[in-house]
Design an enzyme around this catalytic site. Structure first.
Site, PDB file in Angstrom:
ATOM      1  N   GLY A 128       0.720  -1.218   0.231  1.00  0.00           N
ATOM      2  CA  GLY A 128       0.008  -0.013  -0.029  1.00  0.00           C
ATOM      3  C   GLY A 128       0.871   1.095   0.132  1.00  0.00           C
ATOM      4  N   ALA A 129       1.912   1.288   0.835  1.00  0.00           N
ATOM      5  CA  ALA A 129       2.999   2.586   0.980  1.00  0.00           C
ATOM      6  C   ALA A 129       4.246   2.003   1.813  1.00  0.00           C
ATOM      7  CB  ALA A 129       1.963   3.544   1.642  1.00  0.00           C
ATOM      8  N   MET A 130       5.245   2.858   1.471  1.00  0.00           N
ATOM      9  CA  MET A 130       6.566   2.460   2.213  1.00  0.00           C
ATOM     10  C   MET A 130       7.063   3.762   2.707  1.00  0.00           C
ATOM     11  SD  MET A 130       8.866   0.255   3.066  1.00  0.00           S
ATOM     12  CE  MET A 130      10.084   0.788   4.113  1.00  0.00           C
ATOM     13  N   GLU A 131       7.435   3.666   3.846  1.00  0.00           N
ATOM     14  CA  GLU A 131       8.026   4.615   4.938  1.00  0.00           C
ATOM     15  C   GLU A 131       9.253   5.019   4.661  1.00  0.00           C
ATOM     16  OE1 GLU A 131       7.293   1.478   6.012  1.00  0.00           O
ATOM     17  OE2 GLU A 131       8.563   0.955   7.662  1.00  0.00           O
ATOM     18  N   ASN A 132       9.874   5.208   3.764  1.00  0.00           N
ATOM     19  CA  ASN A 132      11.198   5.508   3.448  1.00  0.00           C
ATOM     20  C   ASN A 132      11.332   6.940   4.118  1.00  0.00           C
ATOM     21  OD1 ASN A 132      11.445   3.539   1.327  1.00  0.00           O
ATOM     22  ND2 ASN A 132      10.155   4.665   0.077  1.00  0.00           N
TER      23      ASN A 132
ATOM     24  N   GLU B 136       5.319  -2.299  12.871  1.00  0.00           N
ATOM     25  CA  GLU B 136       3.774  -2.450  12.101  1.00  0.00           C
ATOM     26  C   GLU B 136       2.894  -2.446  13.364  1.00  0.00           C
ATOM     27  OE1 GLU B 136       4.082  -1.592   9.579  1.00  0.00           O
ATOM     28  OE2 GLU B 136       5.831  -2.234   8.497  1.00  0.00           O
TER      29      GLU B 136
ATOM     30  N   HIS C 218      -0.406   6.092   9.054  1.00  0.00           N
ATOM     31  CA  HIS C 218       0.470   5.009   9.426  1.00  0.00           C
ATOM     32  C   HIS C 218       1.872   5.241   8.970  1.00  0.00           C
ATOM     33  CE1 HIS C 218       1.276   0.478   9.297  1.00  0.00           C
ATOM     34  NE2 HIS C 218       2.243   1.008   8.635  1.00  0.00           N
ATOM     35  N   GLU C 219       2.060   5.694   7.831  1.00  0.00           N
ATOM     36  CA  GLU C 219       3.519   5.871   7.289  1.00  0.00           C
ATOM     37  C   GLU C 219       4.034   7.177   8.070  1.00  0.00           C
ATOM     38  OE1 GLU C 219       4.474   3.514   5.344  1.00  0.00           O
ATOM     39  OE2 GLU C 219       2.804   2.936   4.860  1.00  0.00           O
TER      40      GLU C 219
ATOM     41  N   ARG D  91       5.391 -12.023  -3.187  1.00  0.00           N
ATOM     42  CA  ARG D  91       4.474 -11.781  -2.389  1.00  0.00           C
ATOM     43  C   ARG D  91       3.032 -12.102  -2.731  1.00  0.00           C
ATOM     44  NH1 ARG D  91       6.012  -5.633  -1.082  1.00  0.00           N
ATOM     45  NH2 ARG D  91       8.031  -6.917  -0.677  1.00  0.00           N
TER      46      ARG D  91
HETATM   47 ZN   LIG Z   1       4.228   0.032   8.284  1.00  0.00          ZN
END
Ligand SMILES: [Zn+2]
Length: 915
Positions: A325-329, A384, A361-362, A864
C-alpha cells in the site's frame, strides 16, 4: 509498510530470481571462485550468532555510503554505480562480507584504503545468501577505512522490488519512471550494502540523470549541475548531476530514490517542514486531501512524541506500480496511487478513511521504525503493530466524526483474532533466522494483533502515561535499534506497572484466550471465570490447556479500576458488583480476546444493554463478532446467533452495520454452500433488517450529510447487492444510475464512488446481454479513468453470471489486452471467487489450469502477490472436501516460502465449513 489488500491470511514470501552475476577479479592476484557456496562462503556463514540468525559477520561496520548512480529509465533499464563505503574495522579479520544481488562488479575497481594498503585476493559470492565476500592477503588494519567499487545492474520491469521501472500513460503516450522498494531485503539490488536493520549508516547519494527528468530521494538536493554528454551517433544530450544532503544514520531498507517526470503540490507544517505530493504529470491536484492530512499529522506527531521531525522535508510520491500500500522511506514515502490520490468531490468515504489511515500509518513510522528501529526482523511488530495503533489514534484525533476505533474493532482487531485463532498462526515475536523469512510475517499478526496489544497497553495505562512512556522511548533510543523489552521498560518506568511478564504472554505466545463466564456454584454473587486457548474450529488437543495469558478483565460498566484485575491463572471467582443488572468483560473491546457468557448472562446482557442502548457501539460490535466466532466453533447454536442479529433491527451505528455485514456475509456464504440457496437466512434476518435499513438511508445523499451516513449507505447497498440482487426496486435504481453515469463517466454525480462496485454488480447480475460487461471492461482500459473507478470495475466484473464472462475476468489477471497491472492481480480473481459458490469453484479450477501462466507472470515480479492470489482463488468455498482438495494440491505442488500461508488458507476453509 502498509499492506496492499485485506487478505485474511498472511502475505506470501517473495520469490528468488536469477543468479548474482559476479565477475572474477582478474586484476592483480585475485582469483575467480565461481562456486555459489565456496569454502570461504561456508566459513563466513558459521560466524553468525548462536541464536540461529544468519547475520553478516561482525568486525567490519559500515559508517557511511557515498554512492553515485547513473540511470536513464526512459531509454534503458541498465544502471551503473560507483560506491565508496566508509568502514570501521573493529576486529581482526581477513574478510569483508556484505549483501549484493544481481550486481556486476568491475574487476578493476575494487580497492581497500586503510592505514596500510591491503590487496584483495579473492571474491566469492553466495548466491543463495545474496552475499559477497572479499578475502584479503593479510589481516585488515583496525580502525577507519574506505572500500571502493564500481558496478552495474538492471532495473526490474514488473518487479516492484529493488530499483525498478514503472510505466504510465499520459497525453503523449507511454512513459517510464524509476523508483525503489527496499523493505525488507532489496536495497542490495541497488547497491552493495550491509542490508540489516541494525547496520545503521549515513547515505550520501548522488544521481546522474537526463536533464529532462527529476530525481527525489530521502533528503533534499544539496547541489545540482548540468552538463552535456555525447551519446552514440554523436548526439549530444544534457544531463543533471544531483547530490543529495546526507541522510541521518538509518537502516538500509529506508533508503529511497525516484527518477522521472513529476508534478507536485506542497504545503508547510506549523513548524515549517515542507511537505510535497509528487505524482506523474497532471495528477498532483488529486493529492490535496492527503497533503492536508500529512500537514496536520506530522505536526501532531511532533507534539505527541516530543521529538521534532528530524528531516528538512517530507515527500509523498504516488507510484503507478507499487506492490504494497505504501512504504515509509524516511523523507520520501512512496504510495500506490489509489492510497494517496483521490477526487475530493466524489471520493467514497471508505477510500477517504483508507487514505487518511495510510498517511498517518506511514508518518508514524518516521519516528517508530525510522528514528528508532527494530534490531532484527523478529521484532517487526514493533514497527507495524505500533503503526497500526498509531494510525488509528491519529485519525481519531484528526477526524473524530469518523468514530475510527469502532472501525478498528470491526476490521483490524477482528482480522487479528480470525488469523490468530488458527493452529497455523504464529507468535507476534516470531523467530526469524533468515531475513527472507520476514516476508511471510508481514501479516495480520504483526500488524493487527501487534496493534491490538498496543491498544491493550493504552487501555491499562491511560492516555497520559502511555504517551509519556513513548516519549521516553523516543528520546532514549533515537537513531538506534531496540527490542520489545525496551518498550515495556519505558512504560514500566513511567507507570510503575509490571508489564514484561504480562506482555510476553501476548507477544511471545501464539494465539489468545476465550474468557468463559459462568454463574458460580460455589459462592452466590460471584462469577466463575476461566481462560482457555481459543481455536477457530473448537478443536482440542492434549497440552492445549497449559497455555495461559495474563488477561485483563476490564469489567464494565464500572469506571477505570485503580489497578487492573488480571486473570493470570486458569480460573478464578470474581465478585460481581452489587446491584449491577449486567456485566460485560473486555469493556470497550480494549484487549484481543473473546468472551463467552453462559446463556442466562448473555440474555441479561442482551436485554439490559443491547436492547436498551446502554452498551456502546464498540461493545455491541464485540458481542456480535464473538457470537459469530462461537457459532463457527459450534459453541453457539446458529439460532442463537440469528436471535442476536435480529436484536440489531433499527441499529444506528454505521460500524455496527459493518459488523452485521460481516456476519451476514459469512452466514450467507456458508448457508448458500450448504443448502444451495440462502433462503433460510433471508427469511430469518436478511431482508427484514436490510429493507428497513435501505428504506432509512435511501439511495441518494442528502445535502450536508455526515460522512458516516454516506458510509452506512454504501454498506447497506453493498449488502443488498449480495442478499437481494434481483429486487425490482434495486435493479431499477441501479440501471438508471448506471445508464446516466455511462453517458459521461468522468462526470460522477450520477454515481458516487462508494456505490460504484455495488451498482455495477447489480447491473451485471441482471444483464440480458454482455453489453454492460463490455462497456465496463473498455472503461477500465482508458487512461483517464481514475484508478479508484478502475478497481471498482475489476471487483465487480466477476458478478456477471455467464461462465464465459467469468473466465474472461479471471484471465485479466494474466495480462494481455484487457489485463490488469500486476499490482492489481488479485482484484478480478477475488471478484469471481466471492460472487457465489459456482464462482468460487470456477476460480479454483482456473487457478489449477492456469497455474503455469500465473506463476510465469509473477516470476519476474514480487512473489508476495502469489499468496494473495492463492488466498483469493482457493479460500472462498467453505466445504470440507474443498479444503482437502486444496491441501492435496499444494502437497503435490508446494510453493516454497508459502507453506504457512497455504496451511492457514486450508485451516480457515475447514473452520468456515464447520458452520
Ligand atoms: Zn508500516
Amino acid at each position: 509498510m502498509m499492506l496492499t489488500v485485506r487478505t485474511r491470511h498472511g502475505r506470501p514470501k517473495r520469490r528468488r530470481v536469477g543468479a548474482l552475476l559476479l565477475l572474477a577479479l582478474a586484476a592483480r592476484r585475485t582469483a575467480f571462485a565461481p562456486a555459489p557456496v565456496s569454502m570461504e562462503g561456508a566459513e563466513v556463514e558459521l560466524e553468525g550468532p548462536a541464536d540461529g540468525r544468519e547475520l553478516l559477520p561482525g568486525g567490519v561496520e559500515p559508517l557511511r555510503y557515498e554512492l553515485e548512480l547513473a540511470l536513464d529509465p526512459e531509454r534503458s533499464s541498465a544502471f551503473t554505480g560507483e560506491l565508496w563505503v566508509s568502514l570501521n574495522v573493529t576486529n581482526e579479520t581477513f574478510n569483508i562480507t556484505f549483501n549484493a544481488r544481481s550486481l556486476r562488479f568491475d574487476p578493476q575497481s575494487l580497492a581497500f584504503f586503510g592505514p596500510s594498503a591491503v590487496a584483495p585476493v579473492e571474491v566469492t559470492e553466495n548466491v543463495e545468501a545474496e552475499r559477497v565476500t572479499l578475502r584479503f592477503e593479510e589481516a585488515l588494519p583496525l580502525g577507519h577505512a574506505w572500500l571502493h567499487m564500481t558496478y552495474s545492474g538492471e532495473m526490474g520491469k514488473e518487479d516492484m522490488a529493488g530499483l525498478y521501472t514503472s510505466r504510465y500513460q499520459d497525453r503523449e503516450g507511454w512513459k517510464t519512471l524509476a523508483l525503489t522498494q527496499f523493505e525488507a531485503v532489496d536495497a542490495r539490488r541497488m547497491l552493495p550494502c550491509w542490508d540489516e536493520p541494525s547496520k545503521k549508516a549515513v547515505f550520501a547519494l548522488t544521481v546522474v540523470i537526463p536533464a529532462a527528468l527529476t530525481a527525489v530521494s530521502n533528503m533534499p538536493a544539496a547541489a545540482e549541475m548540468t552538463f552535456f554528454k555525447t551519446r552514440r551517433w554523436k548526439k549530444r544530450q544534457q544531463f543533471t548531476k544531483i547530490t543529495f544532503l546526507d541522510t541521518p544514520r538509518m537502516s538500509s531498507y529506508l533508503l529511497a530514490l525516484a527518477v522521472g517526470r513529476f508534478d507536485s503540490i506542497q504545503a508547510q507544517t506549523s513548524n515549517g517542514t515542507l511537505i510535497r505530493i509528487l505524482t506523474v504529470p497532471e495528477q498532483a491536484e488529486f493529492g490535496r486531501f492527503a497533503l492536508d492530512v500529512a500537514v496536520r499529522a506530522l505536526a501532531y506527531y511532533e507534539e505527541y512524541f516530543g521529538v521534532a521531525y528530524p528531516l528538512p522535508k517530507l515527500d509523498m510520491l504516488a507510484a503507478p506500480d507499487f506492490a504494497a500500500g505504501a512504504m515509509e522511506n524516511w523523507g520520501l514515502v512512496i504510495y500506490r496511487e489509489v492510497d494517496l490520490l483521490c477526487n475530493v468531490s466524489t471520493v467514497g468515504i471508505a477510500r477517504k478513511v483508507r487514505i487518511a489511515t495510510v498517511v498517518t500509518h506511514e508518518l508514524s513510522h518516521m519516528w517508530f521504525g525510522n528514528l528508532v528501529t527494530m534490531e532484527w526482523w523478529e521484532q517487526l511488530w514493533l514497527n507495524e503493530g505500533f503503526a497500526n495503533w498509531m494510525q488509528t489514534h491519529a485519525v481519531d484525533v484528526l477526524f473524530p466524526e469518523w468514530h475510527i476505533w469502532e472501525q478498528y474493532v470491526v476490521e483490524e482487531q477482528s482480522r487479528a483474532l480470525r488469523l490468530d485463532a488458527l493452529r497455523s498462526s504464529h507468535p507476534v515475536e516470531v523467530p526469524i533466522s533468515h531475513a527472507k523469512e520476514v516476508d511471510e510475517v508481514f501479516d495480520a499478526i504483526s500488524y493487527c494483533k501487534g496493534g491490538s496489544v498496543v491498544r491493550m497497553v493504552n487501555g491499562l495505562l491511560g492516555e497520559d502515561l502511555f504517551r509519556q512512556g513513548l516519549a521516553l522511548y523516543m528520546q532514549r533510543f533515537a537513531y538506534t535499534n531496540t527490542g520489545s523489552t525496551d518498550l515495556w521498560a519505558c512504560w514500566e518506568q513511567v507507570s510503575g506497572l509490571k508489564l514484561q511478564k504480562m506482555m510476553s504472554t501476548w507477544t511471545r505466545q501464539q494465539g489468545f484466550p476465550v474468557l468463559l463466564v459462568n454463574a458460580s456454584d460455589a459462592r452466590a454473587g460471584h462469577l466463575s471465570l476461566r481462560q482457555q486457548w481459543f481455536l477457530a474450529d473448537g478443536s482440542e488437543q492434549p497440552g492445549d490447556e497449559t497455555k495461559l495469558w495474563h488477561v485483563p478483565l476490564l469489567p464494565g460498566p464500572a469506571s477505570r479500576e485503580a489497578s487492573p484485575s488480571i486473570l493470570e491463572t486458569q480460573e478464578m471467582l470474581w465478585q460481581a458488583p452489587n446491584g449491577a443488572a449486567w456485566v460485560k468483560f473486555n469493556f470497550g473491546q480494549l484487549a484481543p480476546y473473546r468472551v463467552l457468557y453462559d446463556s442466562p448472562r448473555l440474555r441479561t446482557l442482551l436485554a439490559g444493554a443491547v436492547g436498551s442502548g446502554q452498551l456502546s457501539a464498540v461493545d455491541r460490535i464485540g458481542l456480535l463478532l464473538d457470537a459469530m466466532a462461537f457459532a463457527k466453533q459450534g459453541q453457539l447454536p446458529i439460532a442463537e446467533l440469528l436471535r442476536l442479529v435480529a436484536a440489531f433491527k433499527g441499529e444506528q451505528s454505521t460500524h455496527a452495520w459493518q459488523a452485521l455485514s460481516e456476519v451476514l456475509t459469512t452466514l450467507h456464504r456458508a448457508v448458500a454452500v450448504a443448502q444451495g440457496d440462502f433462503r433460510a437466512v433471508d427469511v430469518a434476518v436478511g431482508n427484514g433488517l436490510l429493507q428497513g435499513a435501505l428504506h432509512e438511508v435511501g439511495f441518494r445523499a442528502k445535502d450536508g450529510e455526515e460522512d458516516l451516513v454516506r458510509h452506512k449507505r454504501a454498506l447497506v447497498v453493498g449488502l443488498a447487492t449480495r442478499y437481494m440482487p434481483t429486487d425490482k426496486e434495486l435493479v431499477k435504481e441501479a440501471r438508471q444510475r448506471f445508464e446516466s453515469w455511462l453517458k459521461d463517466p468522468l462526470q460522477q454525480d450520477a454515481l458516487p464512488d462508494d456505490l460504484k462496485t455495488s451498482i455495477f454488480k447489480v447491473v451485471l447480475i441482471n444483464a440480458e446481454t454482455d453489453a454492460p460487461y463490455r462497456a465496463l471492461r473498455r472503461l477500465a482500459k482508458l487512461s483517464d479513468t481514475p484508478q479508484a473507478v478502475r478497481l471498482s470495475i475489476y471487483s465487480a466484473l466477476g458478478a456477471a453470471r455467464r461462465k464465459d464472462l467469468r473466465r474472461k475476468t479471471l484471465d485479466m489477471a494474466l495480462g494481455g489486452r484487457y489485463g490488469v497491472r500486476l499490482q492489481d492481480i488479485m482484484y478480478p480473481v477475488q471478484g469471481v471467487s466471492s460472487a457465489d459458490p459456482s464462482g468460487a469453484r470456477l476460480a479454483w479450477r482456473w487457478f489449477i489450469q492456469r497455474r503455469g501462466a500465473i506463476t510465469a507472470r509473477l516470476q519476474g515480479a514480487n512473489v508476495r502477490l502469489l499468496g494473495v492470489v492463492i488466498q483469493c482463488a482457493a479460500g472462498a468455498l467453505p466445504e470440507k472436501a474443498h479444503a482437502n482438495a486444496v491441501q492435496a494440491f499444494f502437497e503435490q505442488h508446494p510453493v516454497p516460502g508459502l507453506e504457512r500461508s497455504v496451511a492457514q488458507v486450508v485451516e480457515a476453509i475447514r473452520t468456515e465449513a464447520g458452520i
